[in-house]
Scaffold this active site. Structure first.
Site, PDB file in Angstrom:
ATOM      1  N   HIS A 183      -4.922  -2.105 -12.759  1.00 37.01           N
ATOM      2  CA  HIS A 183      -3.466  -2.097 -12.898  1.00 37.01           C
ATOM      3  C   HIS A 183      -3.034  -2.728 -14.224  1.00 37.01           C
ATOM      4  CE1 HIS A 183      -3.675  -1.421  -8.525  1.00 37.01           C
ATOM      5  NE2 HIS A 183      -2.501  -0.829  -8.680  1.00 37.01           N
ATOM      6  N   GLU A 217      10.233  -6.038  -7.199  1.00 33.53           N
ATOM      7  CA  GLU A 217      11.509  -6.107  -7.897  1.00 33.53           C
ATOM      8  C   GLU A 217      12.486  -7.056  -7.198  1.00 33.53           C
ATOM      9  OE1 GLU A 217      10.028  -3.226  -6.860  1.00 33.53           O
ATOM     10  OE2 GLU A 217       9.115  -3.062  -8.855  1.00 33.53           O
TER      11      GLU A 217
HETATM   12  I1  8IG Z   1       2.815  -0.871  -1.879  1.00 32.58           I
HETATM   13  O1  8IG Z   1       8.354  -2.238  -3.548  1.00 32.58           O
HETATM   14  C1  8IG Z   1       4.264  -1.245  -3.171  1.00 32.58           C
HETATM   15  N1  8IG Z   1       4.059  -1.243  -4.471  1.00 32.58           N
HETATM   16  N2  8IG Z   1       7.043  -2.067  -7.931  1.00 32.58           N
HETATM   17  N3  8IG Z   1       7.717  -2.154  -5.717  1.00 32.58           N
HETATM   18  C2  8IG Z   1       6.748  -1.962  -6.651  1.00 32.58           C
HETATM   19  N4  8IG Z   1       5.506  -1.652  -6.332  1.00 32.58           N
HETATM   20  C3  8IG Z   1       5.214  -1.535  -5.032  1.00 32.58           C
HETATM   21  C4  8IG Z   1       6.150  -1.727  -4.018  1.00 32.58           C
HETATM   22  C5  8IG Z   1       7.477  -2.052  -4.381  1.00 32.58           C
HETATM   23  N5  8IG Z   1       5.532  -1.553  -2.844  1.00 32.58           N
END
Ligand code: 8IG
Length: 277
Positions: free
Chosen positions: A99, A198
């Site tokens: 990531h 977020e």
């Molecule tokens: I699983 O709510 C997952 N990955 N940015 N926001 C973001 N990435 C995520 C989320 C989320 N849930």
């Protein structure tokens, strides 16, 4: 401090494409499969698809292949699999995602995609677990990615490499997915850096600028796939409603649980889509 051996991708003077070709050569050697026709990156909730799409020919720890990094998240599988599909073609299944939030640089983030292209893949299927902004969506629901907004302020492209991203998420493949399941909804994926989720204000911003899905992985990979000339199919498992859309706070445990319970259904769906390619 770090016990990790050096990664050639971290040397700016070496070509990431050359390293990807080397990685593809190692995969061909270790799997005995010269060409992989399609590739799939399986994110949270999608791993079981690897067992359903065909017969596993070989499984390799990703870290045995040049350029790949050890996975950062417990519960993420760090393996590469070669799978023979019922039609005789071969799929490279990537269970090892690096990531952007790991801070290893964008080259490492897209190395698996470039390696898949170098291994011969012309179709790249990118899957992830993500948050949903549309109120009509419920956790456990798979959706197609129709387009993206890249909020990482970064790109896997180096230098003056101008790549067209119109129809990045192939209409042909999305239509094909809907032939398998006509109920599949689609939306615009917004990639945030993470690893924090977020704030509700950021989710409102994402919604205002045209986003429907929030995640931390797929946009940068899709750009690299397009640069490599691959056709991209993107799918998100909505594991949670994005912050502030749901009245309850997000928990990583809930995200994992939503993925686990949806896994058999969405993995079977993905296997049917792969069979229809
Ligand atoms: I699983 O709510 C997952 N990955 N940015 N926001 C973001 N990435 C995520 C989320 C989320 N849930």
């Amino acid at each position: 401090m770090s016990s990790e051996v050096s990664n050639p991708l971290d040397q700016p003077d070496l070509s990431p494409f050359e390293i990807a070709r080397e990685a593809a050569g190692q995969i061909a050697e270790k799997t005995g499969i010269e060409k992989h026709d399609i590739a799939l990156t399986l994110g949270s909730g999608w791993a079981k698809a690897a067992d359903l799409i065909g017969e596993t020919i070989a499984t390799i720890p990703a870290t045995d292949i040049v350029g790949f990094s050890a996975p950062a998240v417990v519960g993420h599988v760090g393996s590469l699999r070669s799978v023979r599909l019922p039609n005789g073609k071969h799929a490279l299944v990537i269970g090892a995602r690096t990531h952007y939030y790991e801070n290893h640089g964008v080259r490492r983030v897209v190395h698996s995609v470039r390696t898949a292209a170098a291994a011969g893949a012309s179709v790249m299927i990118l899957t992830n677990g993500a948050g949903g902004i549309r109120e009509t969506w419920t956790p456990g629901q798979p959706v197609l990615i129709s387009d993206h907004i890249n909020l990482t302020a970064n790109s896997p492209l180096e230098g003056a490499t101008f790549i067209d991203l119109t129809d990045l998420y192939s209409r042909r493949l999305r239509d094909l997915a809907r032939e398998v399941d006509a109920s599949l909804d689609e939306g615009v994926y917004v990639q945030f850096r993470g690893p924090h989720y977020e704030t509700p204000a950021e989710v409102q911003m994402a919604k205002t600028i045209g986003g429907h899905i929030v995640g931390m992985s797929t946009a940068l990979e899709a750009i690299a796939a397009r640069e490599a000339g691959m056709e991209v199919l993107g799918m998100s498992l909505i594991t949670n409603l994005a912050a502030g859309i749901s009245p309850t706070p997000l928990s990583h445990a809930e995200v994992i649980e939503a993925g686990r319970s949806a896994e058999p259904v969405i993995s079977a769906l993905l296997a049917r889509i792969v069979a229809a390619l």
